[in-house]
Design a protein around this motif. Structure first.
Motif, PDB file in Angstrom:
ATOM      1  N   VAL A  30      58.639  72.456  45.442  1.00 21.75           N
ATOM      2  CA  VAL A  30      58.858  72.517  46.885  1.00 21.75           C
ATOM      3  C   VAL A  30      57.811  73.447  47.499  1.00 21.75           C
ATOM      4  O   VAL A  30      57.604  74.567  47.019  1.00 21.75           O
ATOM      5  CB  VAL A  30      60.271  73.035  47.231  1.00 21.75           C
ATOM      6  N   TYR A  60      56.362  74.842  51.471  1.00 18.13           N
ATOM      7  CA  TYR A  60      56.756  74.892  52.882  1.00 18.13           C
ATOM      8  C   TYR A  60      55.628  75.511  53.695  1.00 18.13           C
ATOM      9  O   TYR A  60      54.763  76.222  53.176  1.00 18.13           O
ATOM     10  CB  TYR A  60      58.048  75.689  53.064  1.00 18.13           C
ATOM     11  N   PHE A  83      59.103  68.161  49.461  1.00 14.81           N
ATOM     12  CA  PHE A  83      59.699  68.072  48.135  1.00 14.81           C
ATOM     13  C   PHE A  83      58.943  67.046  47.310  1.00 14.81           C
ATOM     14  O   PHE A  83      58.707  65.920  47.765  1.00 14.81           O
ATOM     15  CB  PHE A  83      61.175  67.666  48.234  1.00 14.81           C
TER      16      PHE A  83
END
Length: 970
Positions: free
Chosen positions: A761, A763, A783
């Motif tokens: 993951v 971000y 993801f």
């Protein structure tokens, strides 16, 4: 048999730590000689390759130090083991080095690199011990190394290491006071720490280095009050003492009405005054009367922060630690309203009964308190009765308390106690009791005659010291009403033949001389006897004989003229020059001659003037201006390093300085562990892959384009207010540059594919408004399922946030097939702080603990200002809201375009138009509170520049300066 015991058997030693170190040769002196052979054995054990032998040797060495033995000659052998891989050996080595590093500085310096490596050790105890040793080497050459080590330790993930860093700060400051500014920055950082382990240590560092920087306490005041109950006992004492002084500067006197009324009723005048001053005195009286009346009309309202301190310290009166109870007691005495101070009496009495070792300090404080707050100790009067087993200093202090508590109601009981005490064999205690009786007689007129008669009876005591002390006290009491007690003066005159204590004889002579008109027949006879023994008397008695002779010469010269001349002639040739001078002075005054000046006319007024009666006061009367429990209070004199207890302010300072809207940013140590720590990556490509870009416009892309077009349309309306066409063009270009999507958004790793068992993951902060809630920062997550099986039910659970923070979870991803990628957006309200949002990322089979912590630049949104608006807002954010730093720009960052790109990458700010080509301006507001942030980068020649940040929130501004400096210089 263990290896260590075998080794000891061979060498004739003993492995027992607890055995005394006797010499092997009885003739060598036994325990009185140093056992050098044993030290040789320890050195061989330390040089051994076996960790068990090294550990055994270190245990014995540390035991030697604990028993007070000198082990400094083992320093070279011990320091070689500082790099030992055995963790237990290394701990004990550091314990030894802390003890002897200051004595063996040269050898310790040789191992500096090892200590520096120890600062990076995975074990927190080793890191802390390395810092402790480093700060114990008192050599100025390593000051930069110590400073760097303290700064790193202040950001350590272990509270124990941060606590050690706080302990090292005063050591470095004492070694090099010029490091004060940098140390204050570290103290400010540690004061923001939320762990109870660090609080007491950093407050102690604050007290040692910068106690005047009270502004550092404002934002942490409420936190310290709330943490107080959980801090270790030593830290509680330090924090309470500091908060006592803080509260005296920030809150109003809770007894202000009582104080004003006392001042208004005093009406004191100066000793010398003119007629002109009388009008001023009347005006002052009127002002005081008005102030008292106003205070009486306007009720006092306690500040909530003042109440918070009193409320949070009150439970500590039940502490088992006497120092903590004493600290709370002094806080209540100095800060609490009069009606609430009584709660400390029971706790102090409990200390007297249960902690005999602290009785002296407790009684010192009680003696001071009982002068102003007598009523709160009256119910516990019997607790201060004296036992025969009490040491003399305790007896004297209890006498002091009993005397302070005496009043018309309990005086009979107290005097009965005193009668018993006078029979004691402890003469110092008996003398103190007699003085206490005198004070009771002074303070309570109803028992004055009773006390005086009792003291007169003591004049027949066989002990000279008792009689002498009684005479001194009677003399002071007789000065109050001498005309009523001429019989007592006659009785005391007869004692001159028996009393030999100089002070007592001098007191009797003073009394006879002062009140000679009450005993006109006895006084001349006393002078005759004293003249006969003049040459054998002590100096203090001789001076009083001269005074007696002078007074009798002036009142009864017929009988005493020749005696006076005889005494003055004897004094003229005395060995003491004070006595010779006194005799010469008095002769010129009382025996007029042609050479005598006009002063001789006033001899009677000088010698026979009425003298005020002495006031018998407690020696603790004026001690309350010292902070109770301090060394200065104990000595009744200002000790070195004592910090004055501030006076109450006349007007209440601004209480908003303690307001903290949200909990401020946590230090770097609150990040995830190394296994879960996100890693910042250099993004060589956009967050979205090329394949995603080629697939056509998505819904999010459409919304982004629509938002861009809307902003451009709005900008045409906005730019109409800009005067010149040139400025409109510049501003429009800046505006478009600011709102254009950044292709350099940083991506952070939230979950590594190995840790996530195939699920990774990442971000980024998209810098787009989060539509469900404008006060939240939009966090876009990607993801990727690298596993061979599908991942199901991706969602968030167990969200753990600091106070005030909120999270809007992304919709659950029901299925993420193997090899596929999915994107989701979640919103987080960080409350304008860089605190981490902690939560569990869950799949259908696993749960992963993850954390998102924003850079400070992502807590902002752009705001569009004109040049004039920028200058106006900047002018209002000066002083404490402005931070300025000088820097040298990176070679690649010496043009306007590069500066704008790097600043806007570091922080989500908009460009502000500027008429100068040597200045770049930026503006923004924090997402949650809307606090304004202004940034100016002014360039100079040869890459020199100045960065200025004006911010309503200084914590935000400080962190932003650090990030922008890093962006512009690297």
């Amino acid at each position: 048999m263990s290896a260590s015991s075998a080794f000891n058997d061979e060498k004739g030693g003993s492995s027992s730590v607890g055995e005394p170190e006797y010499g092997h040769d009885p003739a060598s002196g036994g325990i009185f000689s140093s056992d050098y052979k044993r030290h040789d054995d320890l050195k061989e054990m330390l040089d051994s390759n076996k960790d068990s032998l090294k550990l055994e040797a270190m245990k014995r060495i540390v035991a030697m130090i604990a028993r007070g033995k000198n082990a400094s000659d083992l320093f070279p052998a011990v320091v070689k083991n500082v790099a030992c891989k055995n963790i237990e050996v290394k701990k004990l080595v550091y314990v030894y080095l802390v003890r002897y590093a200051e004595e063996q500085q040269d050898l310790a310096l040789l191992s500096i690199s090892t200590f520096q490596r120890g600062l990076k050790d995975p074990n927190q105890l080793i890191r802390a011990s390395a810092l402790r040793v480093l700060s114990s080497i008192r050599v100025t050459i390593i000051v930069p190394i110590m400073m760097l080590a303290i700064k790193e330790a202040a950001s350590d993930m272990s509270p124990y290491v941060r606590k050690t860093a706080a302990h090292a700060i005063p050591k470095l400051y004492s070694l090099d006071p010029e490091q004060k500014d940098q140390l204050i920055e570290v103290i400010e950082k540690l004061l923001a720490d939320k762990t109870t382990l660090v609080a007491g240590s950093v407050v102690m560092a604050f007290e040692e280095v910068c106690p005047e920087r009270i502004d550092l306490i404002h934002k942490n005041y409420r936190k310290l009050c709330n943490l107080l109950i959980d801090v270790e006992e030593w830290g509680q004492v330090v924090i309470i003492n500091m908060l006592t002084r803080y509260a005296r500067t920030q809150f109003l006197n809770p007894n202000i009405n009582e104080s004003l009324l006392e001042e208004g009723g005093s009406g004191d005048k100066t000793f010398y005054g003119s007629d002109e001053d009388e009008d001023e005195d009347e005006e002052e009286k009127e002002k005081k009367a008005e102030a008292a009346a106003m205070a009486k009309r306007k009720p006092y309202v306690m500040d909530p922060d003042h109440r918070l301190l009193l409320r949070n310290t009150k439970p500590l009166l039940q502490s088992r630690n006497a120092a903590v109870v004493m600290a709370v007691a002094q806080l209540y005495f100095h800060l609490a309203p009069k009606a609430e101070v009584g709660v400390i009496a029971k706790a102090l009495v409990r200390l007297l009964r249960s902690h005999s070792e602290v009785q002296y300090v407790v009684l010192q404080n009680v003696a001071t308190m009982s002068i102003k707050r007598r009523g709160m100790f009256e119910p516990y009067l019997k607790s201060f009765y004296i036992r025969s087993t009490d040491p003399t200093q305790i007896k004297v202090l209890k006498l002091e308390v009993l005397t302070n508590l005496a009043n018309e109601t309990n005086i009979s009981t107290i005097l009965r106690e005193f009668q018993t005490y006078i029979k004691s064999m402890d003469k110092d205690f008996v003398a103190a009791t007699i003085q206490a009786i005198g004070r009771c007689a002074t303070n309570i007129s109803e028992v004055r005659d009773t006390c005086l008669n009792g003291l007169v009876q003591l004049l027949s005591n066989r002990d000279e010291l008792v009689v002498a002390e009684s005479v001194v006290v009677i003399k002071k009491l007789l000065q109050m009403q001498p005309e009523k007690h001429s019989d007592i003066i006659k009785h005391m005159a007869k004692l001159t033949d028996n009393i030999q204590v100089p002070m007592a004889r001098a007191s009797i002579l003073w009394l006879i001389g002062e009140y000679c008109e009450h005993v006109p027949k006895i006084a001349p006879d006393v002078l005759r006897k004293m003249a006969k023994s003049f040459t054998n008397e002590e100096d203090i008695v001789k001076l009083q004989i001269i005074n007696l002779a002078a007074k009798l010469y002036l009142t009864n010269s017929k009988q005493t003229k020749l005696l006076t001349q005889y005494v003055l002639n004897l004094a003229k040739y005395d060995q003491n020059y004070d006595i010779r001078d006194r005799a010469r002075f008095i002769r010129q005054l009382i025996v007029p001659t042609e050479k005598s000046g006009a002063l001789s006319k006033y001899a009677k007024k000088l010698f026979l003037a009425l003298k005020p009666a002495p006031v018998l006061e407690s020696p603790f009367k004026d001690r309350d201006h010292f902070q109770l429990g301090s060394l200065s209070h104990l000595l009744n004199a200002k000790a070195g390093g004592y910090q004055e207890l501030p006076d109450w302010p006349e007007a209440a300072p601004d209480p908003s300085v303690r307001n903290v809207e949200v909990k401020e940013s946590v230090p770097e140590w609150t990040k995830c562990s190394s296994r879960e720590k996100r890693k910042e990556k250099k993004v060589e490509k956009p967050f979205y892959t090329d394949s995603e870009g080629e697939s056509g416009p998505t819904e999010s892309a459409d919304s982004g384009n629509f938002r861009l077009l809307a902003l451009i349309a709005w900008s045409f309306f906005f730019f109409d207010s800009i005067s010149s066409a040139h400025n409109r063009g510049v501003c429009l270009g800046v505006f478009l540059q600011t709102i254009a999507p950044s292709s350099a958004l940083k991506s952070y790793e939230l979950l590594h594919r190995i840790t996530g068992e195939g699920l990774s993951v990442e971000y980024c902060f998209s810098r787009q408004p989060f539509s469900p809630d404008a006060n939240m920062v939009a966090v876009q997550m990607q993801f990727t399922n690298s596993a061979s099986s599908d991942t199901k039910n991706l969602h968030i659970e167990d969200v753990k946030l600091q106070s005030g923070m909120r999270v809007k979870e992304f919709p659950e991803i029901e299925l993420l097939p193997a090899g596929e990628t999915a994107t989701a957006v979640m919103g987080i309200d960080f409350c304008d702080s860089t605190q981490a949002a902690n939560f569990q990322l869950c799949t259908h089979t696993r749960k992963f603990f993850v954390s998102i912590q924003p850079p400070v630049g992502e807590l902002m949104r752009p705001v569009f200002l004109t040049e004039n608006e920028f200058k106006k807002e900047q002018g209002q954010l000066m002083g404490m809201n402005e931070i300025t730093e000088k820097l040298t720009l990176d070679v690649k960052c010496r043009n306007e375009h590069a500066i704008v790109q790097r600043v806007t990458t570091a922080a989500n700010l908009s460009r502000v138009p500027c008429g100068s080509d040597k200045e770049c301006r930026f503006a923004g507001r924090t997402v949650t509170s809307g606090s304004l942030v202004l940034v100016t980068v002014a360039t100079k020649e040869e890459g020199a520049a100045q960065l200025t940040v004006n911010c309503e929130k200084m914590v935000i501004g400080t962190m932003l300066v650090k990030d922008i400096l890093q962006a512009l210089t690297q």
